[in-house]
Design a protein around this motif. Structure first.
Motif, PDB file in Angstrom:
ATOM      1  N   TRP A 329       4.892  41.149   8.550  1.00 36.97           N
ATOM      2  CA  TRP A 329       5.500  39.835   8.373  1.00 36.97           C
ATOM      3  C   TRP A 329       4.490  38.754   8.755  1.00 36.97           C
ATOM      4  O   TRP A 329       3.417  39.061   9.276  1.00 36.97           O
ATOM      5  CB  TRP A 329       6.788  39.698   9.188  1.00 36.97           C
ATOM      6  CG  TRP A 329       6.642  39.986  10.663  1.00 36.97           C
ATOM      7  CD1 TRP A 329       6.558  41.204  11.254  1.00 36.97           C
ATOM      8  CD2 TRP A 329       6.569  39.024  11.725  1.00 36.97           C
ATOM      9  NE1 TRP A 329       6.430  41.083  12.621  1.00 36.97           N
ATOM     10  CE2 TRP A 329       6.446  39.755  12.933  1.00 36.97           C
ATOM     11  CE3 TRP A 329       6.611  37.628  11.775  1.00 36.97           C
ATOM     12  CZ2 TRP A 329       6.357  39.124  14.171  1.00 36.97           C
ATOM     13  CZ3 TRP A 329       6.521  37.002  13.015  1.00 36.97           C
ATOM     14  CH2 TRP A 329       6.393  37.746  14.190  1.00 36.97           C
ATOM     15  N   LEU A 330       4.830  37.519   8.461  1.00 34.20           N
ATOM     16  CA  LEU A 330       3.938  36.398   8.737  1.00 34.20           C
ATOM     17  C   LEU A 330       4.482  35.512   9.848  1.00 34.20           C
ATOM     18  O   LEU A 330       5.677  35.205   9.880  1.00 34.20           O
ATOM     19  CB  LEU A 330       3.732  35.545   7.483  1.00 34.20           C
ATOM     20  CG  LEU A 330       2.930  36.159   6.334  1.00 34.20           C
ATOM     21  CD1 LEU A 330       2.848  35.171   5.167  1.00 34.20           C
ATOM     22  CD2 LEU A 330       1.537  36.555   6.786  1.00 34.20           C
ATOM     23  N   ALA A 331       3.589  35.126  10.743  1.00 40.53           N
ATOM     24  CA  ALA A 331       3.885  34.082  11.730  1.00 40.53           C
ATOM     25  C   ALA A 331       3.044  32.864  11.356  1.00 40.53           C
ATOM     26  O   ALA A 331       2.027  32.983  10.660  1.00 40.53           O
ATOM     27  CB  ALA A 331       3.552  34.563  13.129  1.00 40.53           C
ATOM     28  N   TYR A 332       3.478  31.689  11.820  1.00 37.96           N
ATOM     29  CA  TYR A 332       2.799  30.451  11.434  1.00 37.96           C
ATOM     30  C   TYR A 332       2.478  29.633  12.686  1.00 37.96           C
ATOM     31  O   TYR A 332       3.368  29.305  13.473  1.00 37.96           O
ATOM     32  CB  TYR A 332       3.677  29.631  10.489  1.00 37.96           C
ATOM     33  CG  TYR A 332       3.927  30.317   9.156  1.00 37.96           C
ATOM     34  CD1 TYR A 332       3.025  30.176   8.106  1.00 37.96           C
ATOM     35  CD2 TYR A 332       5.052  31.117   8.962  1.00 37.96           C
ATOM     36  CE1 TYR A 332       3.243  30.800   6.888  1.00 37.96           C
ATOM     37  CE2 TYR A 332       5.278  31.755   7.750  1.00 37.96           C
ATOM     38  CZ  TYR A 332       4.363  31.587   6.717  1.00 37.96           C
ATOM     39  OH  TYR A 332       4.580  32.225   5.517  1.00 37.96           O
ATOM     40  N   LEU A 350      -0.988  37.395   9.947  1.00 33.75           N
ATOM     41  CA  LEU A 350      -0.339  38.693   9.741  1.00 33.75           C
ATOM     42  C   LEU A 350       0.146  39.276  11.057  1.00 33.75           C
ATOM     43  O   LEU A 350      -0.555  39.227  12.076  1.00 33.75           O
ATOM     44  CB  LEU A 350      -1.330  39.666   9.090  1.00 33.75           C
ATOM     45  CG  LEU A 350      -1.532  39.562   7.576  1.00 33.75           C
ATOM     46  CD1 LEU A 350      -2.740  40.384   7.150  1.00 33.75           C
ATOM     47  CD2 LEU A 350      -0.282  40.015   6.825  1.00 33.75           C
ATOM     48  N   ARG A 351       1.356  39.839  11.024  1.00 34.07           N
ATOM     49  CA  ARG A 351       1.928  40.522  12.171  1.00 34.07           C
ATOM     50  C   ARG A 351       2.472  41.867  11.714  1.00 34.07           C
ATOM     51  O   ARG A 351       2.916  42.019  10.580  1.00 34.07           O
ATOM     52  CB  ARG A 351       3.049  39.686  12.811  1.00 34.07           C
ATOM     53  CG  ARG A 351       2.564  38.385  13.444  1.00 34.07           C
ATOM     54  CD  ARG A 351       1.698  38.650  14.654  1.00 34.07           C
ATOM     55  NE  ARG A 351       1.284  37.450  15.358  1.00 34.07           N
ATOM     56  CZ  ARG A 351       0.105  36.871  15.198  1.00 34.07           C
ATOM     57  NH1 ARG A 351      -0.761  37.350  14.327  1.00 34.07           N
ATOM     58  NH2 ARG A 351      -0.210  35.786  15.898  1.00 34.07           N
ATOM     59  N   LEU A 378      -3.131  43.899   1.741  1.00 37.47           N
ATOM     60  CA  LEU A 378      -2.491  43.085   2.779  1.00 37.47           C
ATOM     61  C   LEU A 378      -2.741  41.602   2.535  1.00 37.47           C
ATOM     62  O   LEU A 378      -1.836  40.769   2.676  1.00 37.47           O
ATOM     63  CB  LEU A 378      -3.025  43.479   4.161  1.00 37.47           C
ATOM     64  CG  LEU A 378      -2.512  44.788   4.765  1.00 37.47           C
ATOM     65  CD1 LEU A 378      -3.267  45.106   6.050  1.00 37.47           C
ATOM     66  CD2 LEU A 378      -1.015  44.720   5.044  1.00 37.47           C
ATOM     67  N   GLY A 379      -3.977  41.259   2.176  1.00 37.00           N
ATOM     68  CA  GLY A 379      -4.319  39.860   1.943  1.00 37.00           C
ATOM     69  C   GLY A 379      -3.579  39.270   0.760  1.00 37.00           C
ATOM     70  O   GLY A 379      -3.108  38.125   0.817  1.00 37.00           O
ATOM     71  N   ASP A 380      -3.466  40.019  -0.323  1.00 38.91           N
ATOM     72  CA  ASP A 380      -2.750  39.524  -1.501  1.00 38.91           C
ATOM     73  C   ASP A 380      -1.269  39.313  -1.186  1.00 38.91           C
ATOM     74  O   ASP A 380      -0.660  38.321  -1.610  1.00 38.91           O
ATOM     75  CB  ASP A 380      -2.901  40.499  -2.669  1.00 38.91           C
ATOM     76  CG  ASP A 380      -4.310  40.495  -3.242  1.00 38.91           C
ATOM     77  OD1 ASP A 380      -5.110  39.616  -2.846  1.00 38.91           O
ATOM     78  OD2 ASP A 380      -4.622  41.378  -4.062  1.00 38.91           O
ATOM     79  N   TRP A 381      -0.693  40.247  -0.405  1.00 38.13           N
ATOM     80  CA  TRP A 381       0.721  40.092  -0.024  1.00 38.13           C
ATOM     81  C   TRP A 381       0.899  38.841   0.833  1.00 38.13           C
ATOM     82  O   TRP A 381       1.844  38.067   0.640  1.00 38.13           O
ATOM     83  CB  TRP A 381       1.197  41.329   0.747  1.00 38.13           C
ATOM     84  CG  TRP A 381       2.601  41.181   1.255  1.00 38.13           C
ATOM     85  CD1 TRP A 381       3.757  41.481   0.600  1.00 38.13           C
ATOM     86  CD2 TRP A 381       2.989  40.645   2.534  1.00 38.13           C
ATOM     87  NE1 TRP A 381       4.844  41.171   1.372  1.00 38.13           N
ATOM     88  CE2 TRP A 381       4.404  40.653   2.564  1.00 38.13           C
ATOM     89  CE3 TRP A 381       2.304  40.162   3.637  1.00 38.13           C
ATOM     90  CZ2 TRP A 381       5.137  40.203   3.671  1.00 38.13           C
ATOM     91  CZ3 TRP A 381       3.016  39.712   4.728  1.00 38.13           C
ATOM     92  CH2 TRP A 381       4.417  39.732   4.747  1.00 38.13           C
ATOM     93  N   VAL A 399      -0.072  24.948   4.043  1.00 38.29           N
ATOM     94  CA  VAL A 399      -0.113  26.283   4.622  1.00 38.29           C
ATOM     95  C   VAL A 399      -1.505  26.862   4.398  1.00 38.29           C
ATOM     96  O   VAL A 399      -2.052  26.796   3.286  1.00 38.29           O
ATOM     97  CB  VAL A 399       0.969  27.208   4.019  1.00 38.29           C
ATOM     98  CG1 VAL A 399       0.767  27.402   2.517  1.00 38.29           C
ATOM     99  CG2 VAL A 399       0.976  28.551   4.744  1.00 38.29           C
ATOM    100  N   ALA A 400      -2.101  27.366   5.460  1.00 37.22           N
ATOM    101  CA  ALA A 400      -3.433  27.968   5.389  1.00 37.22           C
ATOM    102  C   ALA A 400      -3.304  29.484   5.388  1.00 37.22           C
ATOM    103  O   ALA A 400      -2.504  30.055   6.142  1.00 37.22           O
ATOM    104  CB  ALA A 400      -4.288  27.514   6.576  1.00 37.22           C
ATOM    105  N   VAL A 401      -4.081  30.133   4.543  1.00 35.03           N
ATOM    106  CA  VAL A 401      -4.051  31.592   4.411  1.00 35.03           C
ATOM    107  C   VAL A 401      -5.473  32.122   4.580  1.00 35.03           C
ATOM    108  O   VAL A 401      -6.408  31.629   3.940  1.00 35.03           O
ATOM    109  CB  VAL A 401      -3.488  32.017   3.041  1.00 35.03           C
ATOM    110  CG1 VAL A 401      -3.484  33.544   2.923  1.00 35.03           C
ATOM    111  CG2 VAL A 401      -2.090  31.456   2.842  1.00 35.03           C
ATOM    112  N   ASN A 402      -5.628  33.120   5.435  1.00 33.95           N
ATOM    113  CA  ASN A 402      -6.941  33.734   5.633  1.00 33.95           C
ATOM    114  C   ASN A 402      -7.266  34.665   4.464  1.00 33.95           C
ATOM    115  O   ASN A 402      -6.423  35.452   4.027  1.00 33.95           O
ATOM    116  CB  ASN A 402      -6.962  34.538   6.935  1.00 33.95           C
ATOM    117  CG  ASN A 402      -6.899  33.642   8.157  1.00 33.95           C
ATOM    118  OD1 ASN A 402      -7.890  33.043   8.539  1.00 33.95           O
ATOM    119  ND2 ASN A 402      -5.717  33.531   8.757  1.00 33.95           N
TER     120      ASN A 402
END
Length: 714
Positions: A329-332, A350-351, A378-381, A399-402
């Motif tokens: 799941w994602l945390a922000y 990512l968590r 994982l990154g694409d998801w 929103v920033a995504v690594n």
């Protein structure tokens, strides 16, 4: 033919033999001075023939020592014995001439039996010696890099350890593996890979300056370093870190800019292994742990690495199914505008909630995902999920995504971003992709094309962890970044006197301003850090002083009122981190060893619990296990809690933890009449200091029964 004619014919034959170069002759008188030597020797040594006459024989030749018989022989000793000798290998005793001969000599006596000198002959064996030396070098040295090969390193380590056991000396071994070397080999070819290995070897030789050390290439991209008489883990950590930094600097290979990394494992004899095989296995396991910990790291061997390796294998197996089982799941984490305390964006993180292990740290599973080839999925998801979540939030929060280098260099990555935006309906300007400097690994056309495609989409690009990797102003000139993120490594200790980090951050802010880029400071935890970032003009802040990463639901709730503002809360000043450890350690005082609980740990001290009535100023020896002892003084004492200050600060263990510089040598075991072995978990090397041992005197301090305390509390 008369006797005189036969004699003349013999002289002619001998002269022809000399002139042919097949052999030569020499003679000396009773005093050992040369009375005859063939003209060809003077020509070979490039000196007048007359200068060779009347010299002592030993002044012309140096006898090679025979390492097989172990006897130290000299030419004067052989000549004084007045015995025949045959085929002695000697070297010309003339500086600047690498000439070898095989000489023989026979003592001469007159009719009365009086010694009158030697007569002998010789042949040139220089070519043979060079051939033997070349063959020996091929057998012991790597033909590509010139470093010692696996055979020589193994032989050298074995002989060193055997000698050092008798002398009770220490010896360290470093195993080095190149990160991303295979990618260079695959993209640029094996010839480029060979050139890269040569340059790596040169850099290793420039780093290792310790006397008696030897560097070897074991094969492929694996190197080994032998460091005799070195067991200071502080010094070894410095060497390992310098190796990583040097190897990670950019290379120029066939006109291409290439960047790799290095991981290092360290083991020390006799602490981590007594024999050569055992020590190498320990160093290999430490190397495996450093690669598993994220690469670009070093690790010292410890006994718990066996359990860690098994746990890592389990994590890798379970990670393959984690997405399908909805465990990821994602945390922000909010990103704050420095001047107004207003949230202007969030970073998605990512968590993983494991059904048995609980929350697995990203620092653990992300490197495993990279090595196992799972990071792309994982990154694409994460990208698709972050876009979907952000599209549901009210307002225009970014929103920033690594993005991993594997994702970024995939030719279809721009299409993945396009699809994520289209499916979610998120405006492109609200998406910020965070890239690390490792995307510039090969500095090729694929990287340039990816930048162009993403900027055409209208998304923002941020350079993450700036200054910690392969920094180059060259790519900032052409890469279309919108933001530079200042790594928290520059934040830690920035307010301490003498820190250079302030100047570095100021330079980064000025650089970003000149290039019309925003700046974000990561990892801000204290008000003094926040105040300095405001003073230096950093535009955005991210860190625990504002908020930890939050579940998506909490972000959505915070945005319901429109404007989201967070007031900073945290300590007034930064203090060095104390790790919460909650582990048992030994506390030695006089002839008693107490078992206590260590609750936190820093380089300079620790908080322990378990003894009562301990005055400030009392000194103890803290036994961390595996031979690690630290002298400490009580600085604070309240009830069963004591704050200790170490006499000698601890050092980095390469894994984010701390260890002592030195350990108690296992050679103490030998003094106690036991067999020499490597350090074992929980082993104490101090006689009479094992847990439960009764001392000669009454214990000075009372010990808390923690089980009883727990029962009363219940």
């Amino acid at each position: 033919m008369t006797a005189e004619q036969q004699h003349e014919q013999a002289l002619l034959l001998l002269r022809d033999y000399e002139d042919s170069g097949a052999g030569w002759f020499w003679a000396s008188n009773a005093e050992g001075r040369v009375i005859y030597i063939s003209q060809c020797i003077a020509q070979r040594l490039e000196c007048p023939h007359v200068e060779l006459l009347d010299r002592q024989v030993q002044s012309l030749f140096i006898l090679e020592r025979d390492e097989n018989d172990g006897v130290e022989r000299t030419l004067p000793l052989l000549l004084s014995a007045r015995k025949t000798f045959n085929d002695l290998a000697v070297r010309a005793a003339v500086e600047g001439h690498e000439v070898w001969w095989s000489i023989s000599g026979r003592p001469q006596f007159d009719s009365e039996g009086t010694f009158i000198g030697y007569r002998g002959n010789g042949t040139d064996i220089t070519a043979l010696r060079q051939s033997q030396r070349d063959a020996s070098r091929l057998a012991e040295y790597d033909s590509l890099t010139g470093l010692a090969n696996r055979h020589r390193m193994g032989k050298r380590l074995l002989s060193t350890l055997n000698a050092y056991q008798a002398a009770r000396r220490a010896c360290a071994v470093m195993m080095i593996d190149l990160d991303r070397f295979k990618q260079v080999n695959d993209t640029l070819g094996h010839q480029a890979g060979d050139e890269l290995l040569k340059q790596v070897a040169q850099r290793l030789q420039s780093v290792i300056a310790e006397k008696g050390c030897e560097i070897g290439r074991l094969g492929g991209d694996e190197f080994q370093i032998l460091l005799p008489d070195l067991d200071d883990r502080g010094r070894l950590g410095e060497i390992a870190q310098k190796i990583i930094q040097m190897v990670s600097q950019p290379y120029q290979i066939e006109g291409s800019r290439v960047i790799i990394g290095a991981s290092v494992g360290v083991a020390i004899s006799p602490y981590d292994g007594v024999g050569a095989d055992e020590l190498v296995r320990s160093a290999d396991l430490a190397l495996y742990a450093s690669k598993g910990g994220g690469r670009g790291q070093f690790r010292f061997y410890s006994s718990d690495l066996h359990a860690e390796a098994e746990r890592r294998r389990q994590i890798e197996d379970d990670l393959r199914d984690a997405l399908a089982r909805n465990q990821i799941w994602l945390a922000y984490q909010p990103i704050i505008e420095t001047k107004s305390d207003r949230v202007i964006g969030v970073e998605s993180l990512l968590r993983w909630t494991h059904p048995e292990l609980g929350d697995v740290s990203p620092a653990v599973f992300i490197p495993i995902a990279e090595e196992a080839g799972l990071i792309g999925a994982l990154g694409d998801w994460a990208l698709k999920q972050a876009c979907a979540d952000a599209a549901r939030w009210p307002g225009t929060l970014r929103v920033a995504v690594n993005v991993s280098p594997v994702q970024f260099t995939n030719v279809g990555f721009a299409g993945v971003v396009t699809q994520a935006l289209a499916n979610s309906g998120l405006e492109p300007e609200r998406l910020e992709l965070e890239l690390t400097e490792s995307i510039f690994l090969n500095d090729d056309q694929v990287t340039d094309d990816a930048f162009s495609s993403l900027k055409l989409l209208g998304v923002r690009l941020a350079l993450d962890d700036f200054g910690t990797g392969y920094s180059s102003l060259g790519y900032l000139r052409k890469a279309p970044f919108d933001k530079i993120k200042i790594d928290q490594g520059f934040i830690r200790g920035v307010t301490e006197p003498g820190s250079r980090n302030r100047a570095i951050i100021s330079a980064i802010v000025s650089l970003a301003g000149a290039l019309d880029m925003d700046t974000t400071a990561e990892g801000i935890e204290a008000h003094d850090e926040l105040g300095l970032m405001r003073e230096l003009g950093v535009k955005q802040i991210q860190g625990y002083i504002y908020a930890q990463p939050l579940p998506e639901m909490m972000v959505a709730e915070a945005l319901e009122d429109g404007t989201w503002t967070i007031k900073p809360e945290g300590p007034s000043k930064y203090r060095p981190e104390r790790r919460t450890v909650l582990r048992k350690v030994g506390l030695i005082h006089e002839d008693h060893r107490y078992e206590v609980t260590m609750r936190n740990l820093s380089r300079t001290g620790a908080m322990i619990e378990g003894l009562v009535d301990v005055p400030v100023g009392e000194k103890f020896v803290v036994d961390f296990g595996e031979g690690q002892l630290a002298v400490a003084e009580v600085r604070r004492s309240a009830g069963a809690m004591q704050g200790l200050e170490f006499e000698t600060p601890l050092v980095d263990d390469g894994a984010g933890g701390l260890c002592t510089r030195h350990r108690v040598s296992p050679y103490l075991i030998v003094q106690a009449g036991m067999q020499l072995t490597a350090l074992q978990p929980g082993q104490s090397l101090l006689p009479g200091m094992m847990p439960g041992t009764v001392g000669l005197s009454m214990p000075k301090f009372g010990q808390v029964n923690e089980r009883a305390r727990g029962n009363r509390a219940a």
